[in-house]
Scaffold this motif. Structure first.
Motif: not given
Length: 293
Positions: A61-64, A69-70, A79-81, A83-87
């Motif tokens: 899940s983190l890798a996806l 995000l990339r 950033q924590d992944i 947390q960043a994925f909240e965008a």
């Protein structure tokens, strides 16, 4: 006891214990030891696999999320992944209608599982140009919204739309993500994050330098039909359709044909076509974070 009877009696008794009490060079003991070791190892491996499965799913899940995000072009350094994925706003789309559908946790939805479920997918038959056999009824989409592109009503508009795509190449099913500009026609970025094509040839689909060639390419024409193709060689920048062609990979004709076919499928009527048409028409632009049944 007669001497001949003593010579045939198993030392240490009968059964498994009797077998293990035999001399070390006894063939039956050798086989028994091997079987016990295999059984013990299989139990350890199975228990380890079951025990580590949650950690594996978490890492997948983190890798996806990191790949999404990339492709979205978001800076996640330091950033924590999670947390960043909240965008990122994750939605599910009914591919037939092109509408959003409600799901309590769309990130947990697996299109791979759905594609193997006859109740959640359709058989494609002759329409299977991507080589996937069955198409899930629903697919996730990933949205990046921005206040800087807010419309007159104050709602956030889509800044980047990311679609998951997949299809068969030469040796494997290639899984990727294609990011689109808000116009829903041009590519912002492309990534193939899972593939088993020939290293140095078809495997170059994962090369960032080749993926960068997709930026600003026109994927969908004015009539709504997919127009993007991977060429057989370098693209002449002065050719009339140069903005709809991507340089081919040397020695990887079947893989690059697979890329063309999967793009044609997922951007077309059987894939995200109905959704993209509604997006371009603006009927989904103000959907915000509300889901539609």
């Amino acid at each position: 006891m007669p001497p001949e009877a003593q010579s045939t009696q198993t030392p240490g008794g009968s059964g498994l214990f009797g077998i293990f009490s035999r001399p070390n060079d006894d063939p039956l003991k050798t086989v028994a030891v091997a079987l016990v070791l295999c059984l013990a190892c299989s139990v350890v491996v199975s228990a380890t696999a079951v025990g580590l499965r949650p950690l594996q799913e978490r890492n997948e899940s983190l890798a996806l999320k990191r790949e999404i995000l990339r492709v979205a072009g978001l800076d996640t350094s330091g950033q924590d992944i999670d947390q960043a994925f909240e965008a990122i706003e994750v939605r599910l789309v009914d591919l037939d209608s092109g509408d959003y559908v409600e799901h309590p946790d769309p990130m947990s939805y697996s299109y791979r599982d759905a594609g193997n479920d006859p109740q959640a997918s359709i058989a494609l038959g002759e329409q299977d140009i991507a080589g996937i056999r069955r198409r899930p009824d629903k697919m996730p989409v990933y949205l990046v919204r921005s206040d800087s592109t807010a419309d007159s009503s104050g709602g956030e508009q889509i800044e980047t739309l990311i679609l998951p795509v997949y299809g068969y190449g030469l040796w494997s099913t290639m899984h990727g993500l294609v990011a689109l500009y808000p116009d829903g026609r041009r590519a912002k970025a492309l990534s193939f994050y899972e593939q088993l094509e020939t290293a140095g040839l078809g495997g170059e689909v994962a090369n960032p330098r080749w993926q960068a060639k997709w930026q600003d390419k026109t994927l969908i024409g004015a009539n709504g039909e997919p127009v993007i193709r991977v060429a057989k060689g370098p693209v002449d920048p002065n050719a009339p359709n140069a903005d709809q062609r991507v340089d081919g990979l040397s020695g990887a004709t079947l893989t690059t044909n697979g890329v063309t076919h999967l793009m044609q499928f997922w951007l077309g009527e059987q894939g995200f076509g109905p959704y993209l048409e509604k997006l371009r028409a603006g009927s989904l632009a103000d959907a915000g974070n509300q889901t539609e049944g």
